[in-house]
Design a protein around this motif. Structure first.
Motif, PDB file in Angstrom:
ATOM      1  N   PRO A   1     -15.631 -11.515  12.360  1.00 19.00           N
ATOM      2  CA  PRO A   1     -16.015 -12.821  11.201  1.00 19.00           C
ATOM      3  C   PRO A   1     -16.109 -13.515  12.492  1.00 19.00           C
ATOM      4  N   THR A   2     -17.361 -13.988  12.751  1.00 20.52           N
ATOM      5  CA  THR A   2     -17.403 -15.359  13.584  1.00 20.52           C
ATOM      6  C   THR A   2     -17.004 -16.832  13.035  1.00 20.52           C
ATOM      7  N   ARG A   3     -15.666 -16.781  13.935  1.00 20.17           N
ATOM      8  CA  ARG A   3     -14.952 -18.400  13.920  1.00 20.17           C
ATOM      9  C   ARG A   3     -13.909 -18.503  14.253  1.00 20.17           C
TER      10      ARG A   3
ATOM     11  N   SER B   1       5.646 -18.698  21.277  1.00 19.80           N
ATOM     12  CA  SER B   1       3.883 -19.627  22.430  1.00 19.80           C
ATOM     13  C   SER B   1       3.523 -20.351  21.192  1.00 19.80           C
ATOM     14  N   SER B   2       2.977 -21.570  21.692  1.00 18.61           N
ATOM     15  CA  SER B   2       2.573 -22.152  20.911  1.00 18.61           C
ATOM     16  C   SER B   2       0.643 -21.984  20.186  1.00 18.61           C
ATOM     17  N   VAL B   3       0.386 -22.672  19.896  1.00 16.77           N
ATOM     18  CA  VAL B   3      -1.125 -22.442  19.318  1.00 16.77           C
ATOM     19  C   VAL B   3      -1.905 -22.662  20.074  1.00 16.77           C
ATOM     20  N   SER B   4      -2.814 -21.685  20.865  1.00 14.22           N
ATOM     21  CA  SER B   4      -4.586 -21.484  21.900  1.00 14.22           C
ATOM     22  C   SER B   4      -5.625 -21.482  20.718  1.00 14.22           C
ATOM     23  N   HIS B   5      -6.775 -22.150  21.019  1.00 17.54           N
ATOM     24  CA  HIS B   5      -7.650 -21.177  20.050  1.00 17.54           C
ATOM     25  C   HIS B   5      -9.026 -20.098  21.117  1.00 17.54           C
ATOM     26  N   LEU B   6      -9.675 -19.373  20.302  1.00 19.18           N
ATOM     27  CA  LEU B   6     -11.085 -18.844  20.679  1.00 19.18           C
ATOM     28  C   LEU B   6     -12.110 -18.690  19.836  1.00 19.18           C
ATOM     29  N   LEU B   7     -12.786 -18.900  19.734  1.00 18.02           N
ATOM     30  CA  LEU B   7     -14.362 -18.884  19.785  1.00 18.02           C
ATOM     31  C   LEU B   7     -14.690 -17.204  19.619  1.00 18.02           C
ATOM     32  N   VAL B   8     -15.202 -17.087  18.096  1.00 24.95           N
ATOM     33  CA  VAL B   8     -15.598 -15.204  18.178  1.00 24.95           C
ATOM     34  C   VAL B   8     -17.281 -15.780  17.847  1.00 24.95           C
ATOM     35  N   THR B   9     -18.162 -15.395  18.596  1.00 26.72           N
ATOM     36  CA  THR B   9     -19.136 -15.504  18.404  1.00 26.72           C
ATOM     37  C   THR B   9     -20.300 -14.972  18.325  1.00 26.72           C
ATOM     38  N   PRO B  10     -21.601 -14.868  17.464  1.00 24.01           N
ATOM     39  CA  PRO B  10     -22.590 -13.435  17.474  1.00 24.01           C
ATOM     40  C   PRO B  10     -23.327 -13.667  19.108  1.00 24.01           C
ATOM     41  N   TYR B  11     -23.213 -14.435  19.928  1.00 23.55           N
ATOM     42  CA  TYR B  11     -24.265 -15.044  21.026  1.00 23.55           C
ATOM     43  C   TYR B  11     -23.514 -14.207  22.228  1.00 23.55           C
TER      44      TYR B  11
END
Length: 726
Positions: free
Chosen positions: A111-113, A126-136
């Protein structure tokens, strides 16, 4: 944009500074302080569905020895690929840290989010980081190339996801694409959403990036601009008036920048949906929904099916239309029936009737509009109302009331207190509350915007249900690392609601191999406890994401006893100005079994204590240090920050005496905790707690070790333990 400040502080925040990786300004003989890995940003901060690539994760401390990477939904695979040990010295708050290489693989159907990411090494979690999964396809900003003007803009394609960094003050980045007349282009920024829970985002008094997005036409004129759309992230949708070259520019609204201001910009000409109407469908059913958004080309109808769905809840889902596949939009699959309000329910006379339980989707179509819903209630019955808008990326800042038939505001229960109006919930602008009907009759619940706004995006979903005795679980359980044969301490706090005062059993689901939780049940009148994690001596090095929950038996709406489980609300610590702390809501907790840490053992005697009200007891505590760790250790029973207690173990009426000897410095390895039971202390049977040994890592961060479990019994004043017979 400054982060939201919350009342809780984390207990297990650890920073890694091994002897060979010390900061330049530390003394050569500084002690080892083993702690959590402070993740910063990914580069790039997005990966396309179905892609395999190398990615870099920045951190303030080494990720050597990484054995596991976790995301808050299964599917993504990420593997550590650094060929040899790599130093990552601790620098100032403004540093983006040291990059570490990973191979990442994202399934085509992921899922893209935006996903939360956690890392576990053989020495820390670890602490938190973020990654975007994109359709493009992902296009990275070209390093060391000027792209800060219209004429030097970097060329990109449509559709694509552009990843870059606003790396310094007054920095702005420009990108150009070729457009055609009539093409409807959506340009969406992810900046706050891919950095919001990073522990060290604070830089020069500024926290998160507040993006401004500007679109220039072929004649270099501004044709569209946006500041805040979703949180502080920008979005532009624009129908191109002519063929030609267009340029979009991103910068911070305050012209500040830092190497941690990573962003992703999705550029597309496919349908973009803000919300569906209705927003929800009942499990097992299918509903026709209207799509509200852009570039739909007249295809505003879609089908939302939950016919074969087993799980319920909010999720970001895509829809396929003749105009193309939409973005991922928040929708709900619910156990309850769902309806859509007619948008004519703007007075008590026109109130839309609700039959509970139900979910209703509505939209404040105009400014200064209030929606009314009617429902029939029975005396002394509790009802719950939960509105979703802010949490699903919509701008409504709702205010809600309950009125009787004479339009008199009724008392409702908001965030554990009584009021006549519900505004913000916990770390959200969405309102949620409970209502206890004072008499049989018809009542009205109202919805309006705090600032009297309305319009296309001012949609919401309201859940209305019968309720009864309830509780919430809060606390300090962001993450923990624990060496074999030792204990660590988390804290839980329950908020009892709707007159509930029964026992609540605390649990942790998904603990890593070799780790267990000391069983603990909160009896009536007790709301705080320690969550004592114990690693067996043969526990292997491993880690897992875990869930904290509370379980209790309560009378249901039909009067029959039912068991309810409520999961803990998780927040992470983030640094704020002046060395302070703040809290941010996240989705994950992590526990890791590691190599030995700074303290090798914490011992407390006796392990059984029985007191009458008015009595006290002395606990002898001894510690064993690693050879490298020489700094002071502080003994305690509560987690405190200055004069505030944010995590407590002892039951009401039992306190730690100021006569206790809690500071263990130099060669001192033993201290004394004295607990005192006041005259008002209530009876309790073998309630577990532990002596906590706090190791300071930085000004605001500590590692909280726990001793063996101590069981506390409080008897009646005459010394009789009546609870023993129960």
């Amino acid at each position: 944009m400054r982060c939201l400040a919350f009342s809780l502080l984390t207990l297990s925040l650890f920073v890694s500074a091994l002897p060979h990786l010390q900061a330049a300004d530390e003394k050569k003989d500084a002690p080892s302080k083993i702690g959590f890995r402070q993740l910063v940003a990914f580069k790039p901060a997005a990966v396309q569905q179905g892609d395999k690539r190398q990615i870099q994760l920045h951190t303030s401390y080494t990720l050597d020895g990484t054995h596991s990477v976790f995301f808050d939904q299964p599917g993504i695979k990420m593997t550590f690929t650094e060929p040899k040990p790599k130093a990552a010295p601790r620098r100032g708050r403004g540093s983006v840290g040291t990059p570490f290489s990973f191979d990442i693989e994202v399934p085509q159907d992921q899922p893209t989010r935006v996903y939360e990411c956690r890392v576990a090494t053989d020495q820390a979690v670890s602490s938190v980081s973020h990654l975007l999964v994109t359709p493009y396809p992902v296009i990275e900003e070209v390093e060391k190339k000027d792209n800060n003007t219209y004429d030097t803009a970097q060329e990109v394609t449509v559709p694509s996801t552009v990843c870059g960094i606003v790396e310094k003050s007054e920095d702005l980045d420009c990108y150009k694409f070729k457009g055609k007349k009539g093409q409807e282009v959506t340009i969406q920024v992810y900046a706050q959403r891919v950095t919001e829970a990073i522990h060290t985002m604070q830089t020069s008094g500024v926290y998160l990036m507040d993006s401004i997005l500007t679109l220039y036409g072929p004649q270099k004129q501004i044709v569209a601009q946006n500041d805040n759309y979703i949180k502080s992230d920008s979005l532009i949708t624009f129908k191109l008036p002519a063929d030609g070259e267009y340029v979009f520019e991103i910068r911070d609204a305050r012209y500040v920048g830092t190497g941690k201001y990573a962003y992703c910009i999705e550029v597309s000409d496919t349908p973009f949906v803000n919300y569906t109407m209705p927003m929800a469908v009942q499990k097992g059913k299918t509903a026709d929904v209207n799509l509200h958004g852009f570039a739909l080309k007249g295809h505003e109808k879609a089908t939302f099916s939950a016919a074969d769905t087993k799980e319920t809840g909010w999720a970001q889902r895509t829809f396929t239309t003749p105009a193309g596949k939409t973005n991922a939009v928040w929708t709900l699959i619910s156990d309850n029936p769902q309806v859509a309000a007619p948008n004519t329910n703007t007075s008590m006379e026109k109130a839309f009737p609700l039959t509970l339980p139900v979910g209703v989707s509505g939209q404040l179509t105009e400014a200064e509009q209030t929606h009314y819903y009617s429902f029939k209630a029975k005396k002394d019955q509790y009802y719950s109302f939960d509105l979703m808008a802010n949490r699903i990326d919509l701008p409504l800042d709702c205010v809600m009331e309950v009125l009787d038939g004479k339009a008199k505001p009724q008392r409702i229960y908001v965030n554990g207190g009584a009021n006549t109006e519900a505004d913000d919930g916990l770390s959200t602008k969405d309102a949620n509350f409970y209502f206890k009907a004072p008499a049989d009759g018809e009542y009205y619940v109202t919805v309006r915007d705090l600032h009297d706004r309305g319009g296309e995006r001012f949609a919401y979903h309201l859940s209305a249900e019968l309720s009864g005795p309830e509780f919430e679980v809060h606390g300090e359980y962001y993450y923990a690392q624990i060496a074999p044969g030792t204990n660590m301490m988390w804290f839980a706090r329950v908020k009892r609601l709707n007159e509930f005062d029964g026992p609540i059993e605390l649990n942790i689901e998904g603990l890593p191999e070799g780790v267990s939780l000391e069983p603990v049940t909160l009896p009536p009148g007790v709301n705080d406890c320690g969550l004592i994690l114990k690693a067996s001596k043969d526990a292997p090095i491993n880690a897992s994401l875990v869930k904290i929950s509370g379980k209790a038996k309560v009378p249901g709406p039909d009067g029959k006893e039912q068991e309810i489980v409520r999961y803990g609300r998780i927040t992470c610590e983030i640094q704020s100005g002046g060395g302070g702390q703040a809290r941010w809501p996240i989705n994950t907790s992590i526990v890791g079994v590691t190599k030995p840490l700074d303290l090798l053992e914490v011992k407390a005697t006796p392990s059984e204590i029985t007191l009458k009200p008015g009595e006290s007891a002395e606990i002898k505590v001894s510690i064993k240090r690693s050879e490298a760790y020489k700094d002071p250790v502080v003994l305690a029973t509560a987690f405190e920050y200055f004069n505030s207690k944010f995590g407590q173990q002892l039951p009401p009426g039992v306190t730690l005496s100021k006569k206790s000897k809690t500071r263990l410095a130099g060669k001192t390895l033993e201290g004394t905790l004295i607990i005192e039971a006041s005259d008002k202390a209530k009876p309790i049977k073998r309630f577990p707690f532990a002596a906590m040994a706090r190791v300071g890592i930085t000004f605001s961060i500590t590692t909280n070790y726990a001793s063996n479990v101590i069981y506390l019994t409080i008897t009646d004043p005459d010394g009789k333990d009546k609870l023993a017979k129960k």
